[in-house]
Each structure stands twice: as C-alpha cells, then as structure tokens.
Design an enzyme around this catalytic site. Structure first.
Site, PDB file in Angstrom:
ATOM      1  N   HIS A 140      46.931  -2.868  -9.576  1.00  0.00           N
ATOM      2  CA  HIS A 140      46.722  -1.614 -10.293  1.00  0.00           C
ATOM      3  C   HIS A 140      46.680  -1.888 -11.789  1.00  0.00           C
ATOM      4  O   HIS A 140      47.652  -2.361 -12.358  1.00  0.00           O
ATOM      5  CB  HIS A 140      47.866  -0.643  -9.928  1.00  0.00           C
ATOM      6  CG  HIS A 140      47.769   0.690 -10.594  1.00  0.00           C
ATOM      7  ND1 HIS A 140      48.873   1.435 -10.932  1.00  0.00           N
ATOM      8  CD2 HIS A 140      46.699   1.423 -10.974  1.00  0.00           C
ATOM      9  CE1 HIS A 140      48.485   2.560 -11.495  1.00  0.00           C
ATOM     10  NE2 HIS A 140      47.162   2.575 -11.542  1.00  0.00           N
ATOM     11  N   GLU A 152      50.247  -3.962 -12.161  1.00  0.00           N
ATOM     12  CA  GLU A 152      51.196  -3.550 -11.108  1.00  0.00           C
ATOM     13  C   GLU A 152      50.643  -4.140  -9.799  1.00  0.00           C
ATOM     14  O   GLU A 152      49.602  -3.709  -9.313  1.00  0.00           O
ATOM     15  CB  GLU A 152      51.261  -2.028 -11.051  1.00  0.00           C
ATOM     16  CG  GLU A 152      52.388  -1.500 -10.195  1.00  0.00           C
ATOM     17  CD  GLU A 152      52.509   0.033 -10.292  1.00  0.00           C
ATOM     18  OE1 GLU A 152      53.637   0.536 -10.224  1.00  0.00           O
ATOM     19  OE2 GLU A 152      51.474   0.718 -10.441  1.00  0.00           O
ATOM     20  N   ASN A 193      52.747   5.265 -11.856  1.00  0.00           N
ATOM     21  CA  ASN A 193      52.223   6.630 -11.722  1.00  0.00           C
ATOM     22  C   ASN A 193      53.259   7.621 -11.208  1.00  0.00           C
ATOM     23  O   ASN A 193      53.216   8.797 -11.568  1.00  0.00           O
ATOM     24  CB  ASN A 193      50.992   6.638 -10.812  1.00  0.00           C
ATOM     25  CG  ASN A 193      49.734   6.349 -11.605  1.00  0.00           C
ATOM     26  OD1 ASN A 193      49.673   6.611 -12.814  1.00  0.00           O
ATOM     27  ND2 ASN A 193      48.730   5.798 -10.951  1.00  0.00           N
TER      28      ASN A 193
HETATM   29  N1  LIG Z   1      40.507   6.036 -14.700  1.00  0.00           N
HETATM   30  C1  LIG Z   1      41.756   5.584 -14.792  1.00  0.00           C
HETATM   31  O1  LIG Z   1      42.462   5.819 -15.777  1.00  0.00           O
HETATM   32  C2  LIG Z   1      42.342   4.737 -13.702  1.00  0.00           C
HETATM   33  C3  LIG Z   1      43.465   3.934 -13.981  1.00  0.00           C
HETATM   34  C4  LIG Z   1      43.977   3.098 -12.991  1.00  0.00           C
HETATM   35  C5  LIG Z   1      43.404   3.100 -11.731  1.00  0.00           C
HETATM   36  N2  LIG Z   1      42.324   3.906 -11.470  1.00  0.00           N
HETATM   37  C6  LIG Z   1      41.737   3.838 -10.132  1.00  0.00           C
HETATM   38  O2  LIG Z   1      40.576   3.025 -10.196  1.00  0.00           O
HETATM   39  C7  LIG Z   1      39.642   3.457  -9.210  1.00  0.00           C
HETATM   40  C8  LIG Z   1      38.316   3.774  -9.888  1.00  0.00           C
HETATM   41  O3  LIG Z   1      38.537   4.781 -10.843  1.00  0.00           O
HETATM   42  P1  LIG Z   1      37.496   5.037 -12.028  1.00  0.00           P
HETATM   43  O4  LIG Z   1      38.184   5.945 -12.984  1.00  0.00           O
HETATM   44  O5  LIG Z   1      36.920   3.744 -12.516  1.00  0.00           O
HETATM   45  O6  LIG Z   1      36.363   5.854 -11.252  1.00  0.00           O
HETATM   46  P2  LIG Z   1      34.846   6.070 -11.661  1.00  0.00           P
HETATM   47  O7  LIG Z   1      34.406   7.301 -10.948  1.00  0.00           O
HETATM   48  O8  LIG Z   1      34.672   5.983 -13.134  1.00  0.00           O
HETATM   49  O9  LIG Z   1      34.095   4.807 -11.021  1.00  0.00           O
HETATM   50  C9  LIG Z   1      33.953   4.622  -9.641  1.00  0.00           C
HETATM   51  C10 LIG Z   1      32.633   3.899  -9.403  1.00  0.00           C
HETATM   52  O10 LIG Z   1      32.556   3.548  -8.030  1.00  0.00           O
HETATM   53  C11 LIG Z   1      31.195   3.681  -7.629  1.00  0.00           C
HETATM   54  N3  LIG Z   1      31.145   3.755  -6.190  1.00  0.00           N
HETATM   55  C12 LIG Z   1      31.386   4.819  -5.372  1.00  0.00           C
HETATM   56  N4  LIG Z   1      31.261   4.445  -4.078  1.00  0.00           N
HETATM   57  C13 LIG Z   1      30.940   3.122  -4.084  1.00  0.00           C
HETATM   58  C14 LIG Z   1      30.680   2.170  -3.058  1.00  0.00           C
HETATM   59  N5  LIG Z   1      30.736   2.507  -1.772  1.00  0.00           N
HETATM   60  N6  LIG Z   1      30.383   0.905  -3.426  1.00  0.00           N
HETATM   61  C15 LIG Z   1      30.317   0.550  -4.730  1.00  0.00           C
HETATM   62  N7  LIG Z   1      30.552   1.415  -5.748  1.00  0.00           N
HETATM   63  C16 LIG Z   1      30.868   2.683  -5.424  1.00  0.00           C
HETATM   64  C17 LIG Z   1      30.699   4.917  -8.360  1.00  0.00           C
HETATM   65  O11 LIG Z   1      29.281   4.906  -8.455  1.00  0.00           O
HETATM   66  C18 LIG Z   1      31.403   4.781  -9.709  1.00  0.00           C
HETATM   67  O12 LIG Z   1      30.582   4.120 -10.654  1.00  0.00           O
HETATM   68  C19 LIG Z   1      40.277   4.672  -8.517  1.00  0.00           C
HETATM   69  O13 LIG Z   1      40.931   4.246  -7.364  1.00  0.00           O
HETATM   70  C20 LIG Z   1      41.271   5.160  -9.560  1.00  0.00           C
HETATM   71  O14 LIG Z   1      42.343   5.883  -8.976  1.00  0.00           O
HETATM   72  C21 LIG Z   1      41.768   4.712 -12.428  1.00  0.00           C
END
Ligand SMILES: NC(=O)c1ccc[n+]([C@@H]2O[C@H](COP(=O)([O-])OP(=O)(O)OC[C@H]3O[C@@H](n4cnc5c(N)ncnc54)[C@H](O)[C@@H]3O)[C@@H](O)[C@H]2O)c1
Length: 243
Positions: A140, A152, A193
């Site tokens: 994480h 994490e 979180n």
């Molecule tokens: N944004 C944050 O602050 C943050 C922090 C830590 C963890 N996370 C976690 O990270 C993960 C991604 O979050 P994010 O904010 O980058 O989301 P995001 O929506 O910005 O990006 C997700 C990407 O995944 C792509 N995608 C969807 N289905 C797919 C597939 N089957 N194969 C390949 N690509 C695919 C989408 O097109 C998109 O570009 C989540 O699990 C989120 O909980 C987010």
C-alpha cells in the site's frame, strides 16, 4: 529486474515513475489509452514528475533520461508477463481486483510476485483468486507516490517470508520505508487508513455539530500537529493526486 504496474491512474503512474527512477525496468499497463498517455505525461512532466526532479536538482539530466527510458506504458496486458513483480493499482473494487489477479496468475510465470496497492480490501481474497497465495502480498503506497515514504506491506497467513523479504527489499531500494502488518479480512483498511478514517470521521462530527468550520478544523490540526494539511485538505489532496 522488471516490475509491472497494472493501472496507470493517480497511483499507477506514480508507482511506475518511482520504480523506474530507482533503477527498475517498468512496464505499466492500463485498459484506457487516455490513462496510459496521461500516466506517462504525469510521470515525466507532472508536479512530482521526473523533470521536476531535474529542476530541483534531485536527479541529473542523465539519470532522468535513463529513468524515462526504463518506463514503458503499454496497451498490451501480456507485456506484464515478463515482470518479476506486478503491482496492481486498478480501482478499489473487489470484483475488478479479483478478476485482474486471476488474469495475472494465468499470464505470469509461477515465480512472479503479485502485489496489490489496495487501500483496504482483503489481500486474502486476492490471494484466493490465484494458484500462488504464497506470492501474493499487499504493498500500500501513499499519494503522491513519488513523495510519500509509506510502504505498508500487508501479509496474509499464506504469504511466504521470501515474498515479504523480496518486496521489502524493493520498497527500500525505491526510497520507501517498509512496515509489515497483518491482513485483516474482517475490517476495511489496514493500519494507516483505519487510523486516518477514524480521524476524518471525528473531524466531520465536529463540523456537523457546528463546533467549527472545515477550514478551522484543518487550521487547528496543522498548527497543533505540524501536519502539512488538515483532515479535509488531506481528503481533497488524496482524491486529486495532490495536483
Ligand atoms: N488515490 C489515492 O490516494 C490512493 C492511495 C493509496 C492507494 N490507492 C489505491 O490504489 C488503487 C488505484 O487508485 P487510483 O486512485 O490510482 O485510481 P484511478 O482511478 O486513478 O486509476 C485506476 C486505473 O485503473 C485502470 N483500470 C481499470 N480497470 C483496469 C483493468 N482491468 N486493467 C488495467 N487497468 C484498469 C483505469 O483505467 C484507471 O486508469 C485503488 O485500489 C486505490 O484504493 C489510492
């Protein structure tokens, strides 16, 4: 060593940038062509991108060019199959993540470690979608990935010590500070979180009760704890990738 990143959104693009900047070959795949183009652009020219590293004298021109050359943004899922570690960063939906873990398990050699950047979904559920539960782990990251030191590392009862050690070693080599915690399938969130959301919930209660405004809560928490942002500022920043 080659690292695959699945998803080129807010987190995936930053993760690809960090790994490439620390010497790893990186292939980042997304189903969206727009996300691939934006992910690459943000990794190179974004607020925390490689070019800013040159401007701020954190990277030499040569190091930046080498990092950019190590990063590939690919529309081909199968390009992930040559990676020794794949870090999944697709949207926070269990059904989507289980599906991609099944696909990764089929596409990658048995030795490949599959890590998830989930914010709080059970790692055990992702491991159960594969035939390699000993090689499934949570990693994480915090946003923005190029800036925040958090790593994490979440282990299930089946994650092997070798997998945990390998991922911690890579996290350290990427300038992060790995902390290994236990998966907890009955609760959403791991450590960072759970504690963070408890704080945000209390901040919202304070505003709902009319005790203070959002701005006042943020200001007090910044002044009291020397945080760079208050709870509401953090929620806004995390949602936008601090852009
Ligand atoms: N944004 C944050 O602050 C943050 C922090 C830590 C963890 N996370 C976690 O990270 C993960 C991604 O979050 P994010 O904010 O980058 O989301 P995001 O929506 O910005 O990006 C997700 C990407 O995944 C792509 N995608 C969807 N289905 C797919 C597939 N089957 N194969 C390949 N690509 C695919 C989408 O097109 C998109 O570009 C989540 O699990 C989120 O909980 C987010």
């Amino acid at each position: 060593m080659k690292i695959g990143v699945l998803g080129a959104g807010v987190m995936g693009g930053g993760i690809a940038q960090v790994c490439a900047s620390h010497g790893y070959e990186v292939v980042c795949h997304d189903i969206s062509a727009d996300a691939l183009a934006k992910g690459r652009d943000v990794a190179i020219s974004g607020r925390y991108g490689i070019e800013r590293g040159v401007e701020r004298a954190k990277l030499t021109r040569e190091q930046a060019d080498a990092a950019i050359a190590r990063m590939t943004f690919s529309a081909e899922f199968d390009d992930l199959a040559s990676a020794e570690l794949v870090i999944e960063a697709v949207p926070e939906r269990l059904d989507v993540k289980i599906r991609v873990f099944r696909d990764l398990d089929r596409a990658c050699p048995p030795s490949t470690i599959l890590a998830s950047n989930t914010s709080g979904l059970p790692i055990a559920a992702l491991a159960a979608a594969t035939d390699r539960p000993d090689r499934v782990i949570g990693w994480h990251w915090a946003s923005p990935a190029p800036v925040m030191r958090m790593a994490e590392i979440i282990t299930t009862v089946e994650t092997s010590d070798a997998t945990t050690e390998a991922v911690c070693e890579i996290a350290s080599a990427c300038g992060k500070n790995p902390v290994v915690v236990r998966d907890q399938p009955m609760a959403w969130g791991f450590v960072a979180n759970r504690v963070y959301f408890a704080m945000v919930a209390e901040a919202r209660r304070v505003v709902d009760e009319g005790v203070a405004t959002h701005e006042q809560v943020d200001q007090l928490m910044m002044d009291c704890f020397n945080w760079p942002a208050g709870p509401f500022g953090m929620v806004r920043g995390a949602g936008s990738g601090w852009s």
